[in-house]
Write a protein that holds these residues in place. Structure first.
Motif, PDB file in Angstrom:
ATOM      1  N   UNK A 230      -5.516 -12.848  12.293  1.00 51.47           N
ATOM      2  CA  UNK A 230      -4.081 -13.123  12.263  1.00 51.47           C
ATOM      3  C   UNK A 230      -3.717 -14.227  13.250  1.00 51.47           C
ATOM      4  N   UNK A 231      -4.267 -14.132  14.470  1.00 47.88           N
ATOM      5  CA  UNK A 231      -3.984 -15.161  15.486  1.00 47.88           C
ATOM      6  C   UNK A 231      -4.487 -16.523  15.022  1.00 47.88           C
ATOM      7  N   UNK A 232      -5.700 -16.557  14.486  1.00 50.69           N
ATOM      8  CA  UNK A 232      -6.287 -17.823  14.040  1.00 50.69           C
ATOM      9  C   UNK A 232      -5.490 -18.461  12.906  1.00 50.69           C
ATOM     10  N   UNK A 233      -5.120 -17.641  11.925  1.00 53.88           N
ATOM     11  CA  UNK A 233      -4.396 -18.173  10.768  1.00 53.88           C
ATOM     12  C   UNK A 233      -3.006 -18.662  11.127  1.00 53.88           C
ATOM     13  N   UNK A 234      -2.323 -17.917  12.002  1.00 53.42           N
ATOM     14  CA  UNK A 234      -0.941 -18.273  12.335  1.00 53.42           C
ATOM     15  C   UNK A 234      -0.834 -19.457  13.286  1.00 53.42           C
ATOM     16  N   UNK A 235      -1.932 -19.809  13.933  1.00 53.53           N
ATOM     17  CA  UNK A 235      -1.878 -20.982  14.805  1.00 53.53           C
ATOM     18  C   UNK A 235      -2.576 -22.203  14.195  1.00 53.53           C
ATOM     19  N   UNK A 236      -3.281 -21.990  13.067  1.00 51.35           N
ATOM     20  CA  UNK A 236      -4.033 -23.082  12.460  1.00 51.35           C
ATOM     21  C   UNK A 236      -3.102 -24.070  11.758  1.00 51.35           C
ATOM     22  N   UNK A 237      -3.427 -25.344  11.840  1.00 48.27           N
ATOM     23  CA  UNK A 237      -2.716 -26.392  11.127  1.00 48.27           C
ATOM     24  C   UNK A 237      -3.560 -26.795   9.915  1.00 48.27           C
ATOM     25  N   UNK A 238      -3.015 -26.612   8.731  1.00 53.95           N
ATOM     26  CA  UNK A 238      -3.710 -26.986   7.503  1.00 53.95           C
ATOM     27  C   UNK A 238      -3.298 -28.401   7.107  1.00 53.95           C
ATOM     28  N   UNK A 239      -4.242 -29.152   6.553  1.00 58.30           N
ATOM     29  CA  UNK A 239      -3.974 -30.526   6.134  1.00 58.30           C
ATOM     30  C   UNK A 239      -4.102 -30.633   4.625  1.00 58.30           C
ATOM     31  N   UNK A 240      -3.072 -31.213   3.993  1.00 58.06           N
ATOM     32  CA  UNK A 240      -3.080 -31.438   2.550  1.00 58.06           C
ATOM     33  C   UNK A 240      -2.344 -32.729   2.256  1.00 58.06           C
ATOM     34  N   UNK A 241      -3.028 -33.689   1.619  1.00 56.53           N
ATOM     35  CA  UNK A 241      -2.425 -34.984   1.267  1.00 56.53           C
ATOM     36  C   UNK A 241      -1.769 -35.633   2.492  1.00 56.53           C
ATOM     37  N   UNK A 242      -2.508 -35.633   3.596  1.00 58.34           N
ATOM     38  CA  UNK A 242      -2.061 -36.255   4.851  1.00 58.34           C
ATOM     39  C   UNK A 242      -0.870 -35.537   5.493  1.00 58.34           C
ATOM     40  N   UNK A 243      -0.542 -34.362   4.973  1.00 58.56           N
ATOM     41  CA  UNK A 243       0.536 -33.563   5.558  1.00 58.56           C
ATOM     42  C   UNK A 243      -0.080 -32.461   6.416  1.00 58.56           C
ATOM     43  N   UNK A 244       0.438 -32.286   7.629  1.00 56.16           N
ATOM     44  CA  UNK A 244      -0.018 -31.195   8.490  1.00 56.16           C
ATOM     45  C   UNK A 244       0.974 -30.040   8.385  1.00 56.16           C
ATOM     46  N   UNK A 245       0.481 -28.892   7.935  1.00 53.00           N
ATOM     47  CA  UNK A 245       1.372 -27.778   7.612  1.00 53.00           C
ATOM     48  C   UNK A 245       0.834 -26.495   8.239  1.00 53.00           C
ATOM     49  N   UNK A 246       1.710 -25.783   8.914  1.00 48.60           N
ATOM     50  CA  UNK A 246       1.328 -24.476   9.464  1.00 48.60           C
ATOM     51  C   UNK A 246       1.847 -23.381   8.536  1.00 48.60           C
ATOM     52  N   UNK A 247       1.087 -22.323   8.418  1.00 49.70           N
ATOM     53  CA  UNK A 247       1.452 -21.210   7.546  1.00 49.70           C
ATOM     54  C   UNK A 247       1.506 -19.917   8.358  1.00 49.70           C
ATOM     55  N   UNK A 248       2.485 -19.101   8.077  1.00 50.61           N
ATOM     56  CA  UNK A 248       2.561 -17.774   8.685  1.00 50.61           C
ATOM     57  C   UNK A 248       2.033 -16.739   7.689  1.00 50.61           C
ATOM     58  N   UNK A 249       1.300 -15.783   8.202  1.00 46.08           N
ATOM     59  CA  UNK A 249       0.637 -14.808   7.346  1.00 46.08           C
ATOM     60  C   UNK A 249       0.966 -13.392   7.813  1.00 46.08           C
ATOM     61  N   UNK A 250       1.251 -12.515   6.861  1.00 43.42           N
ATOM     62  CA  UNK A 250       1.438 -11.089   7.143  1.00 43.42           C
ATOM     63  C   UNK A 250       0.326 -10.318   6.450  1.00 43.42           C
TER      64      UNK A 250
END
Length: 545
Positions: A230-250
């Motif tokens: 949970x900690x890893x996923x909620x702090x990770x920055x995902x990259x898609x098409x040069x966009x940096x996006x963070x996702x929250x997970x439950x």
């Protein structure tokens, strides 16, 4: 060439070159005509088909009787699917349209049938149904998960992950980037699961994933792993098409112990994980491990029970208003009433709204309850032309286009509109002031008054007062019930009264429950008082004049 002959030649060309199979049968089901496409579909020659019964070629006779009955009654039978048997005994799935052909006297002399070969589409659908992998991420899918759970013969845990608000991500960034994120998220989960004992990642529909932990990890061990995940996923920055996006997970987790693996439906563990996930979202936790002490299952069963009880109460006209008096703060004489919703059970038990109102919103029965209340209150007011009565409305009612239009139409055509006060709940919060103001302006044309209910309970936002054209503020009972002893309640109440009086808005104290509270509030510059001390809700308005 005569016109009629030209039409016949043209029709014959259409039949001969149509990609759809066509044939005619007489009223005894005997084949009279077949076109080349029909012969190709079944693998017969024309000569082999002429004079045979259509029942010889049908693989499913169950719909034949109903189809012919429709042809007799309506002259046609459209869009039905069935099965034909080819000459080589293989099955062909077809969709068909059937049309009666009439003689000059208007009697049906034969039937024209058009069929389309749906075998390839049927096979594709079957392959999709049988597929056990998600097409986007190539992970095993829900079907594969349920199959694997069925095969389990030892303890296991299900870790259900949901990407929060992924719909908004999809809307903002578009489907292409959203799909890339789902793939990247899947890759991250698979990599993490390698560090867990005997774990497999599955992709569920839309924005959910599952990690099936097949080892005998206990709850503590699984929780430790999921805390890190949970900690890893909620702090990770995902990259898609040069966009940096963070996702929250439950995350919701549920386990099946070794002693329980022989239960008839191990898939129930999946339902428990889903319950834990929903509770985690509700309580704003990153994850929860399902525990019987949560009583989630009992709550679900209670909700299901209430859905049935609500529908029955609506159908059987057991949703009713009860009327509580509102008295003049100076004379203590009743001047108005508030209509409060109740359900009368079959045994006569009176059910208050706290038991069913929130559930009604979840199952889309809430607006029906509002309609019932408005209709019944107006009917009651027809017997009391001098009485004002308030009806509770939520922001949901006002924002819903159909409900909004219904209320306005009822007010517009009612001779009792000037007797109505609509109470809007302050505790719900208002986001679209323009929409609410439009509603208030419209109903006020017909003499309706507006009150803000439960003021001070929720958002306690004085912006309400300045942005809306209101006539009354009802001070919430949670403040009034302790006002005789609670200094904070006294200060809040006096502040609300002072602010309202400056704007020429009348104030009503709710939940006046005792003589001590009554003695305190009646010395305040309030205009009205309401509570059990002055009268309990009752099924009818008591005539005052």
């Amino acid at each position: 060439m005569p016109q009629q002959t030209l039409k016949s030649v043209h029709l014959q060309e259409i039949l001969e070159h149509s990609p759809d199979g066509m044939f005619t049968i007489d009223m005894n089901m005997m084949i009279q005509y077949v076109n080349p496409a029909f012969c190709r579909i079944l693998g017969y020659t024309e000569e082999e088909l002429y004079g045979t019964s259509i029942t010889d070629h049908l693989g499913d006779l169950s719909i034949l009787g109903n189809c012919m009955a429709n042809v007799q009654a309506k002259g046609h039978c459209n869009d039905q699917e069935t099965i034909f048997i080819r000459k080589d005994s293989t099955i062909v799935h077809i969709s068909k349209n059937v049309q009666a052909l009439y003689d000059q006297e208007g009697n049906i002399h034969s039937v024209l049938v058009s069929i389309r070969d749906m075998t390839a589409l049927h096979q594709l659908n079957k392959e999709l149904m049988d597929s056990k992998h998600d097409a986007l991420t190539n992970l095993p899918n829900r079907r594969k998960l349920l199959s694997d759970i069925d095969d389990m013969d030892s303890a296991f845990n299900i870790v259900l992950l949901n990407i929060d608000s992924f719909k908004e991500v999809n809307t903002f960034y578009g489907h292409k980037i959203a799909d890339q994120l789902l793939i990247a998220f899947a890759t991250e989960l698979v990599e993490y699961a390698k560090g867990m004992k005997e774990s497999t990642v599955y992709k569920l529909p839309v924005d959910e994933y599952v990690i099936l932990v097949k080892s005998t990890c206990n709850q503590t061990e699984v929780s430790e792993c999921i805390t890190k995940l949970s900690l890893n996923l909620n702090k990770k920055i995902f990259t898609a098409a040069d966009q940096e996006i963070s996702l929250n997970v439950t995350i919701g987790i549920a386990g099946c112990k070794s002693d329980d693996v022989q239960i008839d439906d191990k898939k129930e563990v999946m339902a428990y994980a889903d319950m834990a996930l929903k509770l985690a979202k509700k309580t704003r936790k990153n994850y929860l491990y399902y525990d019987d002490s949560f009583h989630i299952k009992e709550d679900y069963e209670n909700n299901l029970s209430w859905i049935k009880r609500l529908r029955n109460a609506i159908d059987e006209d057991r949703v009713v208003p009860f009327y509580q008096p509102i008295v003049n703060a100076k004379t203590l004489k009743t001047e108005k009433y508030e209509a409060l919703i109740r359900i009368i059970e079959k045994d006569g038990t009176i059910i208050p709204p706290i038991e069913f109102l929130e559930i009604s919103k979840k199952v889309r029965l809430y607006h029906q309850l509002t309609r019932i209340m408005i209709d019944k209150v107006m009917e009651e007011l027809s017997n009391h032309p001098l009485i004002q009565c308030s009806i509770n409305l939520s922001i949901l009612d006002i924002n819903d286009s159909a409900m909004n239009a219904y209320i306005i139409d009822k007010i517009k055509h009612s001779p009792y509109a000037h007797q109505i006060i609509f109470e809007i709940l302050e505790s719900e919060g208002i986001e679209n002031y323009d929409r609410v103001n439009e509603f208030i302006t419209e109903v006020k044309k017909y003499g309706v008054k507006i009150a803000i209910d439960d003021f001070g309970a929720g958002y306690s936002n004085f912006v309400y007062i300045t942005k809306l054209d209101i006539d009354y503020i009802k001070i919430d009972g949670s403040i009034i019930r302790t006002i005789d002893t609670n200094i904070t309640s006294q200060i809040i109440t006096k502040t609300i009264i002072d602010f309202a009086s400056q704007l020429n808005i009348q104030t009503i104290a709710e939940f006046v429950c005792s003589e001590d509270v009554s003695n305190y509030v009646k010395h305040l510059p309030l205009t009205h008082l309401q509570g059990y001390y002055f009268g309990e809700p009752s099924p009818k308005i008591i005539t005052l004049f």
